[in-house]
Design a protein around this motif. Sequence first.
Motif, short mmCIF file in Angstrom:
data_model
loop_
_atom_site.label_atom_id
_atom_site.label_comp_id
_atom_site.label_asym_id
_atom_site.label_seq_id
_atom_site.Cartn_x
_atom_site.Cartn_y
_atom_site.Cartn_z
N ALA A 120 0.94 -1.09 0.11
CA ALA A 120 0.14 -0.02 0.05
C ALA A 120 0.93 1.21 -0.03
CB ALA A 120 -0.95 -0.02 1.12
N ASN A 121 1.84 1.17 0.75
CA ASN A 121 2.82 2.33 0.70
C ASN A 121 3.55 2.51 -0.34
OD1 ASN A 121 1.97 2.97 3.44
ND2 ASN A 121 4.11 1.99 4.32
N THR A 122 3.90 1.36 -1.00
CA THR A 122 4.71 1.66 -2.30
C THR A 122 3.88 2.44 -3.54
OG1 THR A 122 6.02 -0.31 -1.79
CG2 THR A 122 5.94 0.26 -4.20
N PHE A 123 2.54 1.65 -3.45
CA PHE A 123 1.59 2.62 -4.31
C PHE A 123 1.32 3.97 -4.11
CE2 PHE A 123 -2.94 2.93 -5.70
CZ PHE A 123 -2.95 2.58 -7.23
N GLY A 124 1.26 4.29 -2.70
CA GLY A 124 0.88 5.34 -2.57
C GLY A 124 1.85 6.44 -2.74
N GLU A 125 2.96 6.01 -2.26
CA GLU A 125 4.30 6.53 -3.06
C GLU A 125 4.20 7.01 -4.52
OE1 GLU A 125 6.87 8.47 -1.61
OE2 GLU A 125 6.01 8.35 0.41
N PHE A 126 4.16 5.91 -5.24
CA PHE A 126 4.30 6.13 -6.52
C PHE A 126 3.17 7.00 -7.39
CE2 PHE A 126 3.14 4.86 -11.05
CZ PHE A 126 4.22 5.06 -11.59
N LEU A 127 1.88 6.93 -6.52
CA LEU A 127 0.87 8.00 -6.99
C LEU A 127 1.39 9.48 -6.41
CD1 LEU A 127 -2.23 6.24 -5.84
CD2 LEU A 127 -1.71 7.00 -8.21
N SER A 128 1.98 9.50 -5.35
CA SER A 128 2.31 11.05 -4.92
C SER A 128 3.45 11.35 -5.54
CB SER A 128 2.53 10.74 -3.31
OG SER A 128 1.54 10.33 -2.69
N SER A 129 4.59 10.54 -5.92
CA SER A 129 5.92 10.85 -6.14
C SER A 129 5.94 10.97 -7.87
CB SER A 129 6.84 10.10 -5.74
OG SER A 129 6.81 10.09 -4.48
N VAL A 130 5.28 10.10 -8.78
CA VAL A 130 5.23 10.21 -9.69
C VAL A 130 3.93 10.38 -10.48
CG1 VAL A 130 5.59 8.54 -11.98
CG2 VAL A 130 6.93 8.38 -9.91
N MET A 131 2.88 10.12 -10.21
CA MET A 131 1.64 10.12 -10.98
C MET A 131 0.92 11.56 -10.62
SD MET A 131 1.26 7.67 -12.90
CE MET A 131 0.02 8.04 -13.87
N ILE A 132 0.93 12.23 -9.58
CA ILE A 132 0.45 13.40 -9.53
C ILE A 132 1.31 14.28 -9.88
CG2 ILE A 132 -0.11 15.05 -7.58
CD1 ILE A 132 -2.10 12.84 -7.80
N PRO A 133 2.78 14.19 -9.87
CA PRO A 133 3.25 15.44 -10.50
C PRO A 133 3.21 15.15 -12.07
CG PRO A 133 4.59 14.33 -8.72
CD PRO A 133 3.42 13.55 -9.01
N THR A 134 2.91 14.04 -12.68
CA THR A 134 3.03 14.07 -14.15
C THR A 134 1.52 14.69 -14.54
OG1 THR A 134 4.00 11.85 -14.28
CG2 THR A 134 2.22 12.33 -15.95
N LEU A 135 0.41 14.56 -13.53
CA LEU A 135 -0.68 15.24 -13.88
C LEU A 135 -0.67 16.96 -13.71
CD1 LEU A 135 -3.42 13.10 -11.93
CD2 LEU A 135 -3.53 13.58 -14.34
N THR A 136 0.04 17.16 -12.73
CA THR A 136 0.15 18.79 -12.57
C THR A 136 0.89 19.29 -13.91
OG1 THR A 136 1.93 18.56 -11.23
CG2 THR A 136 -0.03 18.61 -10.17
N LYS A 137 2.00 18.71 -14.06
CA LYS A 137 2.98 19.00 -15.28
C LYS A 137 2.11 19.11 -16.58
CE LYS A 137 7.34 18.52 -17.45
NZ LYS A 137 8.48 17.39 -17.52
#
Length: 193
Positions: A120-137
Amino acid sequence: MATGRRAGTSTAKTDILEAARELFAEVGYDRTTIRAIAARAGVDVALVSYYYGNKKGLFRGVMSMPVDPEEIFTAALDGPREGVGERLVRAALTVWEGPETTDAFRALLRGAISADEGAANTFGEFLSSVMIPTLTKHAGIDIATARVVASTMFGLAFLRYLVAAPLFREPTADELVAAYGAAIQNIVDGAAG
């Protein structure tokens, strides 16, 4: 630590994957380094790159994803602002329901909601560190809006694939693209206005 190939049958690839799984869970995606993974696995750092290419490739290995979701979502988000909602939902469905990715994605979802805190933490970290920044950018939205978009997308995934609620399971991909694409477009447009 010795460099070069280990004598006998090598377990280096598996050892690297297990070390990465542990470190991603313990300290998160951002703070995990290739060097730390190699040290924990007891292998030369060059073997990590040899087997997995880079940290994203290693994360895909940890999460058993045969494709790079960031690459797919970046391609979907690049382009005119209008239509970004539909492109994003279509890209997600490609990952979620693709013949080479559906099993891995469902395992990823199950792991994210399981009692296995590390997954769960790994998935959450990936969402927070990779996917959310991809969306914002690439969608040009702020972090708060990106969180709403991501939670909408993964809410759909949860209800369609894990809960298998008929109202979410029965629509075709095109129906989901139309409905969720429009909703996400409204969120994105609302953030711009």
